[in-house]
Design a protein around this motif. Structure first.
Motif, PDB file in Angstrom:
ATOM      1  N   MET A 226      44.151  49.120  46.116  1.00 36.89           N
ATOM      2  CA  MET A 226      43.518  49.339  47.186  1.00 36.89           C
ATOM      3  C   MET A 226      42.551  48.319  47.515  1.00 36.89           C
ATOM      4  O   MET A 226      42.400  47.633  48.669  1.00 36.89           O
ATOM      5  N   ALA A 227      41.952  47.849  46.094  1.00 41.54           N
ATOM      6  CA  ALA A 227      40.888  46.860  46.390  1.00 41.54           C
ATOM      7  C   ALA A 227      41.598  45.693  46.859  1.00 41.54           C
ATOM      8  O   ALA A 227      41.071  44.793  47.717  1.00 41.54           O
ATOM      9  N   VAL A 228      42.720  45.188  46.209  1.00 37.68           N
ATOM     10  CA  VAL A 228      43.294  43.982  46.468  1.00 37.68           C
ATOM     11  C   VAL A 228      43.997  43.842  48.047  1.00 37.68           C
ATOM     12  O   VAL A 228      43.534  42.921  48.616  1.00 37.68           O
ATOM     13  N   VAL A 229      44.408  44.924  48.461  1.00 33.16           N
ATOM     14  CA  VAL A 229      44.917  45.236  49.838  1.00 33.16           C
ATOM     15  C   VAL A 229      43.681  44.912  50.715  1.00 33.16           C
ATOM     16  O   VAL A 229      43.854  44.060  51.754  1.00 33.16           O
ATOM     17  N   TYR A 296      35.979  39.725  47.536  1.00 30.37           N
ATOM     18  CA  TYR A 296      36.323  39.501  46.557  1.00 30.37           C
ATOM     19  C   TYR A 296      35.279  39.833  45.409  1.00 30.37           C
ATOM     20  O   TYR A 296      35.424  40.448  44.336  1.00 30.37           O
ATOM     21  N   ARG A 297      34.006  39.741  45.837  1.00 32.69           N
ATOM     22  CA  ARG A 297      32.927  40.082  44.803  1.00 32.69           C
ATOM     23  C   ARG A 297      32.419  41.457  44.814  1.00 32.69           C
ATOM     24  O   ARG A 297      32.592  42.102  43.851  1.00 32.69           O
ATOM     25  N   VAL A 298      32.907  41.924  45.929  1.00 32.01           N
ATOM     26  CA  VAL A 298      32.860  43.669  46.116  1.00 32.01           C
ATOM     27  C   VAL A 298      33.926  44.268  45.431  1.00 32.01           C
ATOM     28  O   VAL A 298      33.766  45.095  44.621  1.00 32.01           O
ATOM     29  N   ALA A 299      35.184  43.770  45.398  1.00 30.54           N
ATOM     30  CA  ALA A 299      36.198  44.160  44.553  1.00 30.54           C
ATOM     31  C   ALA A 299      35.964  44.083  43.099  1.00 30.54           C
ATOM     32  O   ALA A 299      36.570  45.078  42.696  1.00 30.54           O
ATOM     33  N   TYR A 300      35.396  43.112  42.830  1.00 30.24           N
ATOM     34  CA  TYR A 300      35.165  42.644  41.428  1.00 30.24           C
ATOM     35  C   TYR A 300      34.194  43.729  40.971  1.00 30.24           C
ATOM     36  O   TYR A 300      34.110  44.345  39.700  1.00 30.24           O
ATOM     37  N   LYS A 301      33.091  44.056  41.746  1.00 32.57           N
ATOM     38  CA  LYS A 301      32.041  45.051  41.299  1.00 32.57           C
ATOM     39  C   LYS A 301      32.570  46.575  41.398  1.00 32.57           C
ATOM     40  O   LYS A 301      32.284  47.336  40.228  1.00 32.57           O
ATOM     41  N   VAL A 302      33.409  46.930  42.336  1.00 31.62           N
ATOM     42  CA  VAL A 302      33.880  48.167  42.678  1.00 31.62           C
ATOM     43  C   VAL A 302      34.960  48.524  41.888  1.00 31.62           C
ATOM     44  O   VAL A 302      35.189  49.624  40.998  1.00 31.62           O
ATOM     45  N   ALA A 303      36.032  47.702  41.657  1.00 35.00           N
ATOM     46  CA  ALA A 303      37.393  48.070  41.178  1.00 35.00           C
ATOM     47  C   ALA A 303      37.661  47.067  39.870  1.00 35.00           C
ATOM     48  O   ALA A 303      38.783  47.344  39.148  1.00 35.00           O
ATOM     49  N   TYR A 305      38.342  44.074  39.989  1.00 32.50           N
ATOM     50  CA  TYR A 305      39.443  43.160  40.288  1.00 32.50           C
ATOM     51  C   TYR A 305      39.144  41.823  40.133  1.00 32.50           C
ATOM     52  O   TYR A 305      38.048  41.530  40.870  1.00 32.50           O
ATOM     53  N   LYS A 306      39.903  41.124  39.460  1.00 32.84           N
ATOM     54  CA  LYS A 306      39.551  39.437  39.514  1.00 32.84           C
ATOM     55  C   LYS A 306      40.892  38.931  39.373  1.00 32.84           C
ATOM     56  O   LYS A 306      41.642  39.196  38.776  1.00 32.84           O
ATOM     57  N   ILE A 307      40.723  37.574  39.872  1.00 29.33           N
ATOM     58  CA  ILE A 307      41.950  36.645  39.737  1.00 29.33           C
ATOM     59  C   ILE A 307      41.886  35.670  38.798  1.00 29.33           C
ATOM     60  O   ILE A 307      42.813  35.314  38.066  1.00 29.33           O
ATOM     61  N   PHE A 308      40.547  35.305  38.427  1.00 31.91           N
ATOM     62  CA  PHE A 308      40.453  34.395  37.319  1.00 31.91           C
ATOM     63  C   PHE A 308      39.402  35.090  36.250  1.00 31.91           C
ATOM     64  O   PHE A 308      38.581  35.816  36.263  1.00 31.91           O
TER      65      PHE A 308
END
Length: 308
Positions: A226-229, A296-303, A305-308
Motif C-alpha cells: 500500500m505504501a508503494v501504491v 518516498y521518505r514517508v514510505a521509508y519511515k512508515v513501512a 519501503y526503500k528502492i536503494f
C-alpha cells in the motif's frame, strides 16, 4: 572452495562475450534518448519569449517572467486547484475501491466465478478514453441519454452531468474509478497471494472470523504494498488525466473541470503561447518530483519501503 566458486560465478556474469545482451538494449536506449531526454532541451523556452520564426537559439531571454506570469494569470490558480482536487479525489476513491475489490475477490473460492468477474472488471482499463468519452457523452445526454431517461422514469429531473460544474466533477471521478479499479487490484491480489497461509490457519484456530483475519493479518501484511501504491500515486497528483478530461469537458465546465494539461494544450498549442505553456509544464514536473521524494521518505519511515 566456496569463495572460489563465488568468484567464478562473478566472472561468468561479467563475461565479455555477453555483448549480444547489450546490443539488444540499444533500441530501447535510443527510444528513451530520442523521445524522453532530447525533448528536454525545449525546456529552455520556459525562460524565453519564444517565437517560432526566431527559433530557440534566437528568441529573447526573459528569465523567470513566465513563472511570475503563471501566478498572475487569472485562470492559473483555479486550474492548479482543479487539478489537485480532481487528482486527490481520484487517488483516494481509486485506492479505496481497488483495495476493497481485491479483498472481496480474494474471498471468492470458485475459480470460474472469480475469473469471470475479474475479466469483466479488467476490461474497461483497455478501452481508450476516446471511445469511452463518446459513450459517456451519449449515455449522459440530458435529453436523449439512457441515464436521464431512467431518472425521468423514477420521477427525477434530468441532470446535465457534463455541463454542470459540480456534476462534472462527480462524473470524472466516478468514471475514472470505474475504469481502473479492477485492473489496479492486480497489485493487491499479488500481495495477498504472498501472505503465509499458516497465519490464517492459526487465526482460525483462535476463533478469528473473516473480518478479524482481514483486519489483523491481511491489511498489516499489505502495508508495504500500500505504501508503494500511494507513493507512486502521489507522483501523479498533478496529472488529473488529460485523455479523460479532454474528451469529456467543454467550456461550460472550465471553472471546475479545466486542469493543468488541458490548460497547457489550449494556451500552448491553440493560442500559440509556447513559452508560457512550457513554464506551466516545468512547474508541474518540479512539484511532482518534490511530492514523490517526500512520499518516498514517508514510505521509508512508515513501512520501511526503500528502492536503494
Amino acid at each position: 572452495m566456496e569463495m572460489a566458486a563465488k568468484k567464478h560465478r562473478g566472472k561468468i556474469v561479467r563475461r565479455k562475450d555477453s555483448w549480444q545482451l547489450y546490443l539488444m538494449l540499444i533500441p530501447a536506449v535510443l527510444l528513451v534518448l530520442i523521445f524522453v531526454y532530447m525533448p528536454m532541451g525545449g525546456l529552455v523556452m520556459a525562460f524565453q519569449d519564444y517565437k517560432p520564426y526566431h527559433g530557440i537559439l534566437n528568441s529573447d531571454w526573459v528569465g523567470l517572467d513566465q513563472f511570475k506570469f503563471l501566478f498572475e494569470y487569472p485562470d492559473s490558480v483555479q486550474v492548479i486547484w482543479n487539478t489537485l482536487r480532481i487528482a486527490v479525489l481520484k487517488m483516494f476513491f481509486g485506492f479505496v475501491s481497488t483495495l476493497g475489490f481485491a479483498l472481496l475477490i480474494n474471498e471468492v473460492r470458485r475459480k470460474a466465478l472469480r475469473s469471470t468477474v475479474q475479466t469483466f472488471v479488467f476490461l474497461p482499463h483497455f478501452l481508450s478514453w476516446v471511445v469511452l468519452g463518446g459513450i459517456f457523452v451519449e449515455l449522459l445526454n440530458p435529453d436523449t441519454g439512457l441515464v436521464n431517461q431512467v431518472l425521468q422514469g423514477m420521477g427525477i429531473k434530468p441532470i446535465f452531468f457534463l455541463g454542470d460544474n459540480n456534476w462534472f466533477l462527480f462524473t470524472v471521478v466516478s468514471s475514472e474509478v470505474w475504469k481502473e479499479f479492477g485492473y489496479g487490484s492486480i497489485i493487491f491480489l499479488a500481495a495477498m497471494a504472498g501472505i503465509n497461509p499458516a497465519l490464517y490457519e492459526a487465526a482460525q484456530l483462535d476463533g478469528a472470523g473473516k473480518w478479524k483475519q482481514v483486519l489483523h493479518i491481511t491489511l498489516p501484511s499489505m502495508i508495504p504494498t500500500m505504501a508503494v501504491v500511494l507513493t507512486l500515486s502521489l507522483s501523479q497528483v498533478l496529472n488529473a488525466g488529460f485523455d479523460q478530461i479532454f474528451n469529456l469537458y467543454n467550456p461550460l465546465v472550465y471553472e471546475k473541470g479545466d486542469i493543468i494539461d488541458t490548460f497547457v494544450y489550449r494556451v500552448g498549442l491553440i493560442d500559440g503561447n509556447y513559452s508560457f505553456s512550457t513554464a506551466v509544464g516545468l512547474f508541474k514536473s518540479i512539484v511532482s518530483l518534490i511530492l514523490i521524494m517526500g512520499a518516498y521518505r514517508v514510505a521509508y519511515k512508515v513501512a520501511d519501503y526503500k528502492i536503494f
